[in-house]
Design a protein around this motif. Structure first.
Motif, PDB file in Angstrom:
ATOM      1  N   THR A  16      -0.231 -52.539  17.707  1.00  0.00           N
ATOM      2  CA  THR A  16       0.244 -52.864  16.394  1.00  0.00           C
ATOM      3  C   THR A  16       0.379 -51.595  15.639  1.00  0.00           C
ATOM      4  O   THR A  16       0.825 -51.782  14.169  1.00  0.00           O
ATOM      5  CB  THR A  16      -1.043 -53.700  15.660  1.00  0.00           C
ATOM      6  N   HIS A  17       0.170 -50.482  16.009  1.00  0.00           N
ATOM      7  CA  HIS A  17       0.270 -49.350  15.194  1.00  0.00           C
ATOM      8  C   HIS A  17       1.748 -49.235  14.874  1.00  0.00           C
ATOM      9  O   HIS A  17       2.017 -48.935  13.623  1.00  0.00           O
ATOM     10  CB  HIS A  17       0.010 -47.970  16.139  1.00  0.00           C
ATOM     11  N   GLY A  18       2.772 -49.667  15.543  1.00  0.00           N
ATOM     12  CA  GLY A  18       4.145 -49.313  15.147  1.00  0.00           C
ATOM     13  C   GLY A  18       4.617 -50.373  14.459  1.00  0.00           C
ATOM     14  O   GLY A  18       5.672 -50.581  13.723  1.00  0.00           O
ATOM     15  N   LEU A  19       3.824 -51.847  14.157  1.00  0.00           N
ATOM     16  CA  LEU A  19       4.281 -52.733  13.453  1.00  0.00           C
ATOM     17  C   LEU A  19       3.659 -52.917  11.987  1.00  0.00           C
ATOM     18  O   LEU A  19       3.918 -53.739  11.264  1.00  0.00           O
ATOM     19  CB  LEU A  19       3.811 -54.166  14.014  1.00  0.00           C
ATOM     20  N   VAL A  20       2.998 -51.784  11.808  1.00  0.00           N
ATOM     21  CA  VAL A  20       2.208 -52.044  10.286  1.00  0.00           C
ATOM     22  C   VAL A  20       3.216 -51.910   9.117  1.00  0.00           C
ATOM     23  O   VAL A  20       3.134 -52.509   8.384  1.00  0.00           O
ATOM     24  CB  VAL A  20       1.625 -50.644  10.114  1.00  0.00           C
ATOM     25  N   PRO A  21       4.428 -51.112   9.294  1.00  0.00           N
ATOM     26  CA  PRO A  21       5.445 -51.123   8.207  1.00  0.00           C
ATOM     27  C   PRO A  21       6.109 -52.334   8.225  1.00  0.00           C
ATOM     28  O   PRO A  21       6.707 -52.865   6.970  1.00  0.00           O
ATOM     29  CB  PRO A  21       6.514 -50.026   8.689  1.00  0.00           C
TER      30      PRO A  21
ATOM     31  N   ASN B 237      -4.238 -53.964  12.451  1.00  0.00           N
ATOM     32  CA  ASN B 237      -4.468 -52.528  13.069  1.00  0.00           C
ATOM     33  C   ASN B 237      -5.579 -51.845  12.597  1.00  0.00           C
ATOM     34  O   ASN B 237      -6.384 -51.156  13.583  1.00  0.00           O
ATOM     35  CB  ASN B 237      -3.253 -51.611  12.754  1.00  0.00           C
ATOM     36  N   ALA B 238      -6.189 -52.043  11.442  1.00  0.00           N
ATOM     37  CA  ALA B 238      -7.348 -51.473  10.919  1.00  0.00           C
ATOM     38  C   ALA B 238      -8.492 -51.976  11.458  1.00  0.00           C
ATOM     39  O   ALA B 238      -9.387 -51.473  11.769  1.00  0.00           O
ATOM     40  CB  ALA B 238      -7.302 -51.571   9.326  1.00  0.00           C
ATOM     41  N   PHE B 239      -8.421 -53.306  11.816  1.00  0.00           N
ATOM     42  CA  PHE B 239      -9.418 -54.019  12.536  1.00  0.00           C
ATOM     43  C   PHE B 239      -9.743 -53.637  13.970  1.00  0.00           C
ATOM     44  O   PHE B 239     -10.790 -53.288  14.374  1.00  0.00           O
ATOM     45  CB  PHE B 239      -9.045 -55.446  12.595  1.00  0.00           C
ATOM     46  N   ALA B 240      -8.429 -53.366  14.666  1.00  0.00           N
ATOM     47  CA  ALA B 240      -8.746 -53.006  15.833  1.00  0.00           C
ATOM     48  C   ALA B 240      -9.203 -51.396  16.175  1.00  0.00           C
ATOM     49  O   ALA B 240     -10.047 -50.937  16.768  1.00  0.00           O
ATOM     50  CB  ALA B 240      -7.227 -52.977  16.544  1.00  0.00           C
ATOM     51  N   GLU B 241      -8.510 -50.777  15.182  1.00  0.00           N
ATOM     52  CA  GLU B 241      -9.033 -49.214  15.098  1.00  0.00           C
ATOM     53  C   GLU B 241     -10.565 -49.151  14.668  1.00  0.00           C
ATOM     54  O   GLU B 241     -11.269 -48.580  15.767  1.00  0.00           O
ATOM     55  CB  GLU B 241      -8.126 -48.445  14.152  1.00  0.00           C
ATOM     56  N   ALA B 242     -10.967 -49.769  13.826  1.00  0.00           N
ATOM     57  CA  ALA B 242     -12.521 -49.630  13.665  1.00  0.00           C
ATOM     58  C   ALA B 242     -13.386 -50.314  14.744  1.00  0.00           C
ATOM     59  O   ALA B 242     -14.495 -49.813  14.903  1.00  0.00           O
ATOM     60  CB  ALA B 242     -12.688 -50.304  12.131  1.00  0.00           C
ATOM     61  N   ALA B 243     -12.780 -51.485  15.211  1.00  0.00           N
ATOM     62  CA  ALA B 243     -13.563 -51.998  16.531  1.00  0.00           C
ATOM     63  C   ALA B 243     -13.665 -51.171  17.591  1.00  0.00           C
ATOM     64  O   ALA B 243     -14.637 -51.218  18.195  1.00  0.00           O
ATOM     65  CB  ALA B 243     -12.922 -53.263  16.658  1.00  0.00           C
ATOM     66  N   MET B 244     -12.318 -50.361  17.919  1.00  0.00           N
ATOM     67  CA  MET B 244     -12.479 -49.515  18.821  1.00  0.00           C
ATOM     68  C   MET B 244     -13.566 -48.361  18.605  1.00  0.00           C
ATOM     69  O   MET B 244     -14.290 -47.878  19.737  1.00  0.00           O
ATOM     70  CB  MET B 244     -11.304 -48.771  18.854  1.00  0.00           C
ATOM     71  N   VAL B 245     -13.510 -47.882  17.268  1.00  0.00           N
ATOM     72  CA  VAL B 245     -14.456 -46.620  16.909  1.00  0.00           C
ATOM     73  C   VAL B 245     -15.926 -47.302  17.279  1.00  0.00           C
ATOM     74  O   VAL B 245     -16.905 -46.525  17.787  1.00  0.00           O
ATOM     75  CB  VAL B 245     -14.053 -46.092  15.883  1.00  0.00           C
TER      76      VAL B 245
ATOM     77  N   ALA C 285      -9.608 -54.141  25.175  1.00  0.00           N
ATOM     78  CA  ALA C 285      -8.494 -55.131  24.112  1.00  0.00           C
ATOM     79  C   ALA C 285      -8.437 -54.621  22.885  1.00  0.00           C
ATOM     80  O   ALA C 285      -7.377 -54.545  22.580  1.00  0.00           O
ATOM     81  CB  ALA C 285      -9.106 -56.439  24.084  1.00  0.00           C
ATOM     82  N   MET C 286      -9.341 -54.162  22.209  1.00  0.00           N
ATOM     83  CA  MET C 286      -9.435 -53.224  20.799  1.00  0.00           C
ATOM     84  C   MET C 286      -8.268 -52.043  21.038  1.00  0.00           C
ATOM     85  O   MET C 286      -7.339 -51.782  20.190  1.00  0.00           O
ATOM     86  CB  MET C 286     -10.530 -52.960  20.159  1.00  0.00           C
TER      87      MET C 286
END
Length: 406
Positions: free
Chosen positions: A19-24, A33-41, A11-12
């Motif tokens: 959400t990567h393309g929705l950041v701008p 996006n930062a939460f999902a990235e760090a959670a995935m790592v 899910a992360m």
């Protein structure tokens, strides 16, 4: 829990790529996006760490993975050493046993109450003990066992000085007047014996008198008078408690009781008679017959659930349970014995116990030990993956917040 942790990681990943393309578009998407990235790592890192304990991640022989299967022998030795140092030392066992009332626990196990299993517990114990007794009596050589029992009884009887014991028993019997029925029985026996042997008595008298008396037929008169006199004498002795012959018999019994206790010659004769009796082959043969009947009777009674043997054992266990519950002195003695026994076992056999543990674990294959450890702690390990995913996401979002203000 494995599926939950894996599902959360996926899910992360989906959230990160979505959400990567929705950041701008909006600053909030940057936090997501930062939460999902760090959670995935974090989730991937903890998945790798948890998996590396039990197997190679993705089957790749990465160094320092499959830790438990690769080190099961060392784990076995460490477990055994830990068990010996922390549980099987005499001091630890004594300290643990000092706080246990073993006797009271046994009493609670045995005693019946309306709402517990005391009766079933006693039935199981008596049933197992009775079956064990029957198996032992059937498996051992009956002749050899009978001879061993006879030899043991013979040794014990050989140590007992029978003469003083018999003298005291006779003395007490006469003091309580319990010898009178024996005297009466002896007199009746003498009368019946004389009646059965009247012809023999008449023949003896006929042979002893002279020819003139036999020719005159007086021998029959003499024998009849002798027999009548003997019958009269026995009848008088039987009905008269103060008859002189009774007094003579009692005097003889008193002297016998005294001699049995105090006369060395009488005591020696009794001991010789006892030794001859114990060594008599006829007695040994008689005992073997008695022993076989006892053995067969014990086997039948042990196997019969309704026999008095089982009921007596159950009653005895119930009484024992009550005593163990109510008697503090008995509890103290049994608890002390149990504590000393446990300490002695730990002292003498502690190393053998831990060796058994170590060798058992070493004999397990890698799959078995991995499965058993993972089934014991695997749920908590999957929680580590879940926590790693969430905590990683929070850390990533915090770092994004800090970077945003630099």
């Amino acid at each position: 829990m494995r599926w939950t942790a894996t599902g959360l990681l996926l899910a992360m990943g989906v959230l990160f790529f979505t959400t990567h393309g929705l950041v701008p578009a909006h600053p909030a998407w940057g936090y997501v996006n930062a939460f999902a990235e760090a959670a995935m790592v974090g989730g991937l890192a903890d998945w790798f760490a948890v998996t590396a304990l039990f197997r190679h991640p993705l089957g790749l022989p990465i160094p320092h993975t499959a830790i438990i299967p690769s080190n099961k022998d060392r784990i076995a030795d460490t477990m055994a050493q830990f068990l010996q140092e922390n549980f099987l030392t005499p001091a630890v066992v004594a300290r643990r046993m000092s706080g246990m009332n073993v006797a009271r626990a046994i009493g609670d196990f045995l005693v019946v109450s309306p709402d517990d299993q005391g009766a079933d517990n006693r039935s199981r114990i008596t049933g197992g003990a009775a079956e064990l007794l029957a198996e032992v009596l059937e498996s051992l050589d009956p002749d050899r066992l009978g001879n061993q029992v006879r030899a043991g009884l013979g040794r014990q009887l050989g140590k007992i000085d029978v003469s003083p014991l018999a003298g005291r028993m006779l003395e007490n019997t006469m003091a309580d007047q319990r010898h009178l029925p024996l005297i009466n029985g002896f007199v009746r026996w003498a009368g019946l014996t004389l009646e059965d042997n009247e012809e023999t008595v008449r023949s003896i008298i006929h042979e002893r008198v002279n020819g003139v008396l036999r020719w005159a037929g007086l021998d029959k008169t003499i024998s009849s008078n002798v027999l009548d006199g003997l019958y009269k004498l026995l009848a008088e002795v039987l009905v008269d408690p103060e008859h002189p012959i009774r007094g003579k018999i009692e005097e003889g019994l008193k002297k016998l009781a005294f001699d049995l206790q105090n006369d060395p010659e009488t005591r020696a004769r009794v001991e010789d008679m006892k030794s001859d009796l114990l060594e008599n082959p006829a007695v040994a043969e008689w005992w073997m017959g008695v022993w076989e009947r006892i053995r067969q009777s014990l086997i039948r009674r042990a196997r019969d659930p309704n026999s008095e043997l089982g009921n007596d054992m159950r009653v005895g266990l119930s009484d024992l349970g009550e005593a163990l519950k109510q008697d503090p002195r008995l509890q103290t003695q049994i608890n002390r014995f149990a504590r000393r026994t446990a300490v002695g076992i730990a002292t003498r056999y502690g190393s053998e116990i831990v060796t058994l543990v170590s060798e058992t674990v070493k004999r397990w294959d890698a799959t078995t030990i991995t499965g058993r450890i993972e089934s014991a702690v695997g749920r908590d390990l999957q929680f580590i993956r879940v926590n790693g995913t969430i905590v990683g996401g929070l850390v990533g979002m915090t770092l994004h917040f800090i970077v945003s203000f630099l």
